[in-house]
Design a protein around this motif. Structure first.
Motif, PDB file in Angstrom:
ATOM      1  N   LEU A  63       1.939  10.853   9.883  1.00 24.67           N
ATOM      2  CA  LEU A  63       0.685  10.937   9.131  1.00 24.67           C
ATOM      3  C   LEU A  63      -0.363   9.939   9.635  1.00 24.67           C
ATOM      4  CD1 LEU A  63       2.113  11.319   5.508  1.00 24.67           C
ATOM      5  CD2 LEU A  63       1.074  13.092   6.936  1.00 24.67           C
ATOM      6  N   ASP A  64       0.107   8.879  10.301  1.00 27.13           N
ATOM      7  CA  ASP A  64      -0.836   7.858  10.768  1.00 27.13           C
ATOM      8  C   ASP A  64      -1.562   8.277  12.041  1.00 27.13           C
ATOM      9  OD1 ASP A  64       1.442   7.821  12.242  1.00 27.13           O
ATOM     10  OD2 ASP A  64       1.754   5.663  12.180  1.00 27.13           O
ATOM     11  N   TYR A 106      -2.907  15.926   0.501  1.00 25.84           N
ATOM     12  CA  TYR A 106      -3.645  14.762  -0.005  1.00 25.84           C
ATOM     13  C   TYR A 106      -2.687  13.809  -0.702  1.00 25.84           C
ATOM     14  CZ  TYR A 106      -8.253  16.878   0.843  1.00 25.84           C
ATOM     15  OH  TYR A 106      -9.370  17.411   1.417  1.00 25.84           O
ATOM     16  N   ARG A 107      -1.806  14.379  -1.490  1.00 25.67           N
ATOM     17  CA  ARG A 107      -0.876  13.527  -2.240  1.00 25.67           C
ATOM     18  C   ARG A 107       0.084  12.796  -1.314  1.00 25.67           C
ATOM     19  NH1 ARG A 107       2.233  16.044  -6.889  1.00 25.67           N
ATOM     20  NH2 ARG A 107       2.957  13.881  -6.788  1.00 25.67           N
ATOM     21  N   LEU A 109      -0.414  11.926   1.810  1.00 22.69           N
ATOM     22  CA  LEU A 109      -1.153  10.892   2.519  1.00 22.69           C
ATOM     23  C   LEU A 109      -1.422   9.713   1.594  1.00 22.69           C
ATOM     24  CD1 LEU A 109      -3.398  13.374   4.412  1.00 22.69           C
ATOM     25  CD2 LEU A 109      -2.305  11.446   5.558  1.00 22.69           C
ATOM     26  N   SER A 110      -1.857  10.024   0.392  1.00 25.69           N
ATOM     27  CA  SER A 110      -2.171   8.983  -0.577  1.00 25.69           C
ATOM     28  C   SER A 110      -0.931   8.172  -0.916  1.00 25.69           C
ATOM     29  CB  SER A 110      -2.727   9.627  -1.848  1.00 25.69           C
ATOM     30  OG  SER A 110      -2.872   8.665  -2.859  1.00 25.69           O
ATOM     31  N   ARG A 111       0.181   8.850  -1.044  1.00 24.09           N
ATOM     32  CA  ARG A 111       1.425   8.178  -1.368  1.00 24.09           C
ATOM     33  C   ARG A 111       1.807   7.194  -0.268  1.00 24.09           C
ATOM     34  NH1 ARG A 111       6.796  11.601  -2.404  1.00 24.09           N
ATOM     35  NH2 ARG A 111       7.491  10.334  -4.137  1.00 24.09           N
ATOM     36  N   GLU A 112       1.641   7.610   0.964  1.00 25.13           N
ATOM     37  CA  GLU A 112       1.979   6.710   2.067  1.00 25.13           C
ATOM     38  C   GLU A 112       1.088   5.475   2.036  1.00 25.13           C
ATOM     39  OE1 GLU A 112       3.826   8.092   5.253  1.00 25.13           O
ATOM     40  OE2 GLU A 112       3.559   6.284   6.463  1.00 25.13           O
ATOM     41  N   ILE A 113      -0.168   5.655   1.701  1.00 29.43           N
ATOM     42  CA  ILE A 113      -1.067   4.502   1.582  1.00 29.43           C
ATOM     43  C   ILE A 113      -0.549   3.542   0.520  1.00 29.43           C
ATOM     44  CG2 ILE A 113      -3.368   3.760   0.834  1.00 29.43           C
ATOM     45  CD1 ILE A 113      -4.437   6.386   2.051  1.00 29.43           C
ATOM     46  N   ARG A 114      -0.193   4.098  -0.603  1.00 30.13           N
ATOM     47  CA  ARG A 114       0.273   3.264  -1.702  1.00 30.13           C
ATOM     48  C   ARG A 114       1.546   2.514  -1.319  1.00 30.13           C
ATOM     49  NH1 ARG A 114       3.305   4.967  -5.361  1.00 30.13           N
ATOM     50  NH2 ARG A 114       2.779   7.139  -4.967  1.00 30.13           N
ATOM     51  N   ASP A 116       2.565   1.747   1.697  1.00 32.74           N
ATOM     52  CA  ASP A 116       2.252   0.734   2.699  1.00 32.74           C
ATOM     53  C   ASP A 116       1.636  -0.495   2.038  1.00 32.74           C
ATOM     54  OD1 ASP A 116       3.260   2.237   4.740  1.00 32.74           O
ATOM     55  OD2 ASP A 116       1.345   2.998   5.420  1.00 32.74           O
ATOM     56  N   GLN A 117       0.837  -0.260   1.020  1.00 31.24           N
ATOM     57  CA  GLN A 117       0.222  -1.388   0.315  1.00 31.24           C
ATOM     58  C   GLN A 117       1.273  -2.203  -0.424  1.00 31.24           C
ATOM     59  OE1 GLN A 117      -2.944   0.186  -2.093  1.00 31.24           O
ATOM     60  NE2 GLN A 117      -4.324   0.402  -0.355  1.00 31.24           N
ATOM     61  N   LEU A 119       4.273  -2.566   0.561  1.00 31.89           N
ATOM     62  CA  LEU A 119       4.953  -3.342   1.601  1.00 31.89           C
ATOM     63  C   LEU A 119       4.105  -4.546   2.000  1.00 31.89           C
ATOM     64  CD1 LEU A 119       7.429  -3.558   3.344  1.00 31.89           C
ATOM     65  CD2 LEU A 119       6.294  -2.172   5.068  1.00 31.89           C
TER      66      LEU A 119
ATOM     67  N   LEU B  63      -8.400   5.831  -2.443  1.00 33.82           N
ATOM     68  CA  LEU B  63      -7.551   6.833  -1.784  1.00 33.82           C
ATOM     69  C   LEU B  63      -6.083   6.711  -2.181  1.00 33.82           C
ATOM     70  CD1 LEU B  63      -9.082   6.759   1.813  1.00 33.82           C
ATOM     71  CD2 LEU B  63      -9.383   8.512   0.059  1.00 33.82           C
ATOM     72  N   ILE B  66      -4.720   9.127  -5.356  1.00 29.54           N
ATOM     73  CA  ILE B  66      -4.651  10.591  -5.360  1.00 29.54           C
ATOM     74  C   ILE B  66      -3.258  11.071  -5.729  1.00 29.54           C
ATOM     75  CG2 ILE B  66      -4.865  12.673  -3.937  1.00 29.54           C
ATOM     76  CD1 ILE B  66      -6.911  11.162  -2.237  1.00 29.54           C
ATOM     77  N   ASP B  67      -2.265  10.399  -5.182  1.00 29.56           N
ATOM     78  CA  ASP B  67      -0.888  10.853  -5.385  1.00 29.56           C
ATOM     79  C   ASP B  67      -0.483  10.865  -6.849  1.00 29.56           C
ATOM     80  OD1 ASP B  67       1.771  11.568  -5.024  1.00 29.56           O
ATOM     81  OD2 ASP B  67       2.398   9.500  -4.720  1.00 29.56           O
ATOM     82  N   LEU B 109      -7.812   9.454   5.216  1.00 30.97           N
ATOM     83  CA  LEU B 109      -6.534   9.048   4.639  1.00 30.97           C
ATOM     84  C   LEU B 109      -5.620   8.507   5.719  1.00 30.97           C
ATOM     85  CD1 LEU B 109      -6.370  12.063   2.247  1.00 30.97           C
ATOM     86  CD2 LEU B 109      -5.857   9.753   1.484  1.00 30.97           C
ATOM     87  N   SER B 110      -5.575   9.221   6.829  1.00 29.88           N
ATOM     88  CA  SER B 110      -4.712   8.806   7.929  1.00 29.88           C
ATOM     89  C   SER B 110      -5.124   7.439   8.458  1.00 29.88           C
ATOM     90  CB  SER B 110      -4.783   9.843   9.050  1.00 29.88           C
ATOM     91  OG  SER B 110      -4.110   9.388  10.190  1.00 29.88           O
ATOM     92  N   ILE B 113      -3.901   4.663   6.341  1.00 29.35           N
ATOM     93  CA  ILE B 113      -2.473   4.432   6.579  1.00 29.35           C
ATOM     94  C   ILE B 113      -2.297   3.554   7.819  1.00 29.35           C
ATOM     95  CG2 ILE B 113      -0.301   5.504   7.303  1.00 29.35           C
ATOM     96  CD1 ILE B 113      -1.133   7.956   5.635  1.00 29.35           C
ATOM     97  N   ASP B 116      -3.386   0.011   7.145  1.00 31.61           N
ATOM     98  CA  ASP B 116      -2.432  -0.696   6.295  1.00 31.61           C
ATOM     99  C   ASP B 116      -1.198  -1.092   7.101  1.00 31.61           C
ATOM    100  OD1 ASP B 116      -4.053  -0.564   4.110  1.00 31.61           O
ATOM    101  OD2 ASP B 116      -3.046   1.134   3.184  1.00 31.61           O
ATOM    102  N   GLN B 120       0.469  -4.715   7.805  1.00 36.75           N
ATOM    103  CA  GLN B 120       1.895  -5.005   7.648  1.00 36.75           C
ATOM    104  C   GLN B 120       2.381  -5.887   8.788  1.00 36.75           C
ATOM    105  OE1 GLN B 120       4.439  -1.546   7.378  1.00 36.75           O
ATOM    106  NE2 GLN B 120       3.064  -0.614   5.908  1.00 36.75           N
TER     107      GLN B 120
END
Lengths: 213, 213
Positions: A63-64, A106-107, A109-114, A116-117, A119, B63, B66-67, B109-110, B113, B116, B120
Motif C-alpha cells: 500500500l505504501d 479507503y479503510r 489504507l486508513s487502517r495502515e496509517i493508524r 503505523d502511527q 508503532l 486520514l 476513515i477506517d 493515503l499511500s 503511510i 509514517d 518509524q
DNA sequence: CGGATGGTTGATAGTCATCAAGATGGGTGG
DNA sequence: CCACCCATCTTGATGACTATCAACCATCCG
C-alpha cells in the motif's frame, strides 16, 4: 469478470527469503498474504536493513507504493508462503464500479496509517519491555482475528527481525523474553510463544487490556 | 456542483490551541490546512500527550479516521490558523464520478503511510542528533514545496512538541539546537531557524542529500 | 561430525532522560 | 512605558536504560 477473477486469484508460492518485490521496483500490484508471513524493509546508505512491517495471512502488502508508483521497501517471505497478486489498475477500475470496493480500499489504507502511527508511539516513547509486550499483544490479536489461538502461537520472524523492527538490540529482545518467562508471564520455546498471563502482559506493555479485535 | 463547492470551500478560522476534533469523535470530514499549522496527538492512559504528526498549509488532516469512522487522535492549532472542511461522504461520492479524484485519494493515503514508515525508522534507529537533523530537513522540504524558503523558516511548534514528536526530552532538543548552532550548521533564534550548511545537516541526519521535492 | 546460523548470557560503556536551576521572552496590568 | 510574571527555553550534573562487545550454547543441516 472471469478474466479478472483468474487474474486476481492466482496464488504464488514463495520459499523462505523469497522476494515479492525489491526497493525501487515499479509498482503494479498489491499482494495479499494467503499463508506464511512476510517482512518489508528498506536499506539505508550504510547497507543496514530497517524492517517497517510484518504481514500475516489476510493482510495486504504494498500500500505504501501507490503514491510514487515505486516500491519504497523490499518484501521477503519469512517462511514458506503463498500470496495473491492483485493488479492495482484492476482495483482502480473496479473501484469506480463497485462502490463498496472503493470504501474498502479507503479503510484499508486508513487502517495502515493508524497502525503505523501506533508503532510511532511505541518506538518513540516506550521502554524495551513495553515494546516487546505491545508487539506480542499485537501478534496475539492478529492471530485471534484469524481465528487462531491468541495465547499460543508461533513467531514467524527471527529475534534479529523483532529487534530490528522494535528498534532494539537482539540481546535486549532475548533478555526480555527470558525475564518475562521467569515472571511466568510468557512461556517461550524458540519461536513458540505462549501468553500465560495476558493481564500482566498488558500491564507490562502499558496497554489497555481491552480485546481490540 | 455549486452546493458541493460551497460545502467544501468554506474556510474555518481557528486560534492557537483551537481544536478541530478530539479523540473518539465521529469522523465526518477531512480538513485541509490553509494557513497556520496543526498537530495531531493521542493521550495515553497516564494522560501523556503523544504527537503523531504536524501539518502545514496544503496538507490533509484526518486520514487515519476513515477506517474506524472515529478519530484516533486530537487535532489542535499550533498558531492562528485556517482550514477547509471536506465532508468525506462527498469525497466518496465524487470519487466514483471523477476517476482522477479517486486516484488522488489513494495517492494521498499511500503517501501518508510511506511518511509514517519513514518516521518509524527515525524513531527506532536514529540518535537524537539524527532525529533533529532529519526533522529539520523534512520541514525544509515541506517549505520548499510551498514555494517558501527552504533555508530560512519558522518552527510553528514549541520545543516540547518537537521533543514529544521525536521521542526525546526537551532538554535534549535544546542542547542539540545549540550544538548544531555552534558548528555553524544552523542559526537558531527562538522559533526562527536558518539552515547554514545544508550539506553538513544531511550528513548529521544521515540522510541522502538529494532534494526530495 | 563440524560448521554455520541463531539465540542466550554476562560485563562494560554511551546516549539520553531526569532532576535542578537559571535565563529569556512575551504578555499584562499598573 | 516599565515592571512583573508565567511559560518557554537553556544549561549543568547525575543516573538509568540499553547498545555494544565478547563468549558461550543450541539447533539445524550438509
Amino acid at each position: 469478470m472471469d478474466t479478472v477473477d483468474a487474474e486476481i486469484k492466482r496464488a504464488k508460492p514463495l520459499k523462505k527469503n523469497g522476494q515479492i518485490f525489491g526497493t525501487g521496483e515499479t509498482f503494479k500490484s498489491l499482494y495479499a498474504v494467503r499463508s506464511g508471513a512476510f517482512k518489508t524493509y528498506s536499506i539505508d546508505e550504510s547497507g543496514e536493513e530497517h524492517i517497517v512491517g510484518f504481514f500475516l495471512p489476510g493482510e495486504l502488502i504494498g500500500l505504501d507504493a501507490i503514491d510514487t508508483q515505486s516500491h519504497p521497501t523490499t518484501a521477503k517471505a519469512l517462511e514458506e508462503s503463498t500470496l495473491c497478486e492483485i493488479p492495482f489498475d484492476q482495483v482502480e477500475r473496479l473501484s469506480t464500479k463497485i462502490h463498496n470496493l472503493q470504501a474498502h480500499m479507503y479503510r484499508l489504507l486508513s487502517r495502515e496509517i493508524r497502525e503505523d502511527q501506533e508503532l510511532q508511539m511505541l518506538l518513540g516513547k516506550k521502554t524495551a519491555e513495553e515494546r516487546i509486550g505491545t508487539f506480542l499483544l499485537n501478534l496475539s490479536n492478529r492471530c485471534k482475528q484469524r481465528k487462531l489461538s491468541a495465547t499460543l502461537f508461533r513467531l514467524p520472524m527471527a529475534r534479529t527481525d523483532i529487534a530490528n523492527y522494535l528498534g532494539l538490540a537482539v540481546e535486549t529482545v532475548s533478555r526480555i523474553f527470558t525475564r518475562l518467562q521467569s515472571q511466568n508471564i510468557l512461556a517461550v520455546d524458540g519461536k513458540e510463544v505462549e501468553i500465560l498471563d495476558h493481564h500482566q502482559l498488558c500491564i507490562v506493555a502499558h496497554n489497555d487490556c481491552v480485546n481490540e479485535g
